[in-house]
Design a protein around this motif. Structure first.
Motif, PDB file in Angstrom:
ATOM      1  N   LYS A 107       0.830  -1.207   0.000  1.00 17.99           N
ATOM      2  CA  LYS A 107       0.000   0.000   0.000  1.00 17.99           C
ATOM      3  C   LYS A 107       0.868   1.262   0.000  1.00 17.99           C
ATOM      4  CE  LYS A 107      -3.807   2.195   2.367  1.00 17.99           C
ATOM      5  NZ  LYS A 107      -4.727   2.159   3.480  1.00 17.99           N
ATOM      6  N   GLY A 108       0.568   2.145  -0.932  1.00 14.03           N
ATOM      7  CA  GLY A 108       1.270   3.429  -1.001  1.00 14.03           C
ATOM      8  C   GLY A 108       2.646   3.368  -1.636  1.00 14.03           C
ATOM      9  N   ARG A 109       3.022   2.218  -2.183  1.00 10.55           N
ATOM     10  CA  ARG A 109       4.349   2.062  -2.789  1.00 10.55           C
ATOM     11  C   ARG A 109       4.212   1.546  -4.219  1.00 10.55           C
ATOM     12  NH1 ARG A 109       4.581   3.842   1.602  1.00 10.55           N
ATOM     13  NH2 ARG A 109       6.053   3.541   3.260  1.00 10.55           N
ATOM     14  N   ILE A 110       5.207   1.835  -5.032  1.00 15.30           N
ATOM     15  CA  ILE A 110       5.252   1.351  -6.404  1.00 15.30           C
ATOM     16  C   ILE A 110       6.691   0.917  -6.702  1.00 15.30           C
ATOM     17  CG2 ILE A 110       5.703   3.596  -7.463  1.00 15.30           C
ATOM     18  CD1 ILE A 110       3.222   1.240  -8.951  1.00 15.30           C
ATOM     19  N   PRO A 111       6.884  -0.218  -7.377  1.00 15.61           N
ATOM     20  CA  PRO A 111       8.252  -0.658  -7.678  1.00 15.61           C
ATOM     21  C   PRO A 111       8.980   0.346  -8.573  1.00 15.61           C
ATOM     22  CG  PRO A 111       6.677  -2.416  -8.101  1.00 15.61           C
ATOM     23  CD  PRO A 111       5.892  -1.167  -7.853  1.00 15.61           C
ATOM     24  N   GLU A 112      10.164   0.747  -8.162  1.00 16.94           N
ATOM     25  CA  GLU A 112      10.923   1.739  -8.923  1.00 16.94           C
ATOM     26  C   GLU A 112      11.243   1.234 -10.329  1.00 16.94           C
ATOM     27  OE1 GLU A 112      14.503   4.754  -8.010  1.00 16.94           O
ATOM     28  OE2 GLU A 112      15.046   2.641  -7.831  1.00 16.94           O
ATOM     29  N   LYS A 113      11.566  -0.032 -10.446  1.00 16.67           N
ATOM     30  CA  LYS A 113      11.898  -0.624 -11.746  1.00 16.67           C
ATOM     31  C   LYS A 113      10.731  -0.454 -12.725  1.00 16.67           C
ATOM     32  CE  LYS A 113      12.713  -5.224 -13.616  1.00 16.67           C
ATOM     33  NZ  LYS A 113      12.896  -6.625 -13.239  1.00 16.67           N
ATOM     34  N   ALA A 114       9.510  -0.674 -12.268  1.00 17.68           N
ATOM     35  CA  ALA A 114       8.326  -0.529 -13.123  1.00 17.68           C
ATOM     36  C   ALA A 114       8.137   0.924 -13.544  1.00 17.68           C
ATOM     37  CB  ALA A 114       7.090  -1.046 -12.402  1.00 17.68           C
TER      38      ALA A 114
END
Length: 138
Positions: A107-114
């Protein structure tokens, strides 16, 4: 200053706190869920994955969460110098795509690679193909 990750092979709850920027309670919850998945894989596919009480295989974590480095909306705004609504739109788009592929989310995070792949429209497969084509040309 970023803390040191204890192991290159497994994540402890403390490692997840550093990597994902989450609470200790959330780290234990993620580890518990992933270990449960490994137990199911062991039963269904007759595998013998070792399951730790309070640790998770780093590779398995990456397979389920797409990466091991995460960004918040604020991180996206600062890193790419964009507005909050743009950051939320990027996050929403990426989340939909990755969920459709079977990845989990914090929750509230997104993979930097994506994010980097989406913004620069440049995936690892394209980089590999580019390297292969360079080798073939020479």
């Amino acid at each position: 200053m970023r803390k040191m990750i204890h192991s290159k092979v497994v994540f402890s709850p403390e490692d997840l706190i550093v990597v994902a920027g989450i609470s200790l309670q959330m780290a234990y919850k993620i580890i518990k869920e992933l270990n449960h998945e490994l137990e199911e894989i062991n039963k269904k596919e007759k595998k013998n994955y070792i399951i730790f009480r309070a640790k998770i295989w780093r590779k398995f974590f990456r397979e389920r969460y797409y990466d091991e480095k995460f960004l918040t909306i604020n991180d996206l705004e600062k890193k790419f110098k964009i507005k909050e609504w743009e950051a939320k739109e990027i996050r929403s788009t990426i989340k939909k795509e990755l969920v459709a592929k079977g990845f989990k989310f914090i929750k509230g995070r997104i993979p930097e690679k994506a994010v980097l792949e989406k913004i620069y429209d440049y995936s690892e497969e394209e980089r590999k193909n580019e390297n292969v084509s360079k080798i073939v040309k020479f």
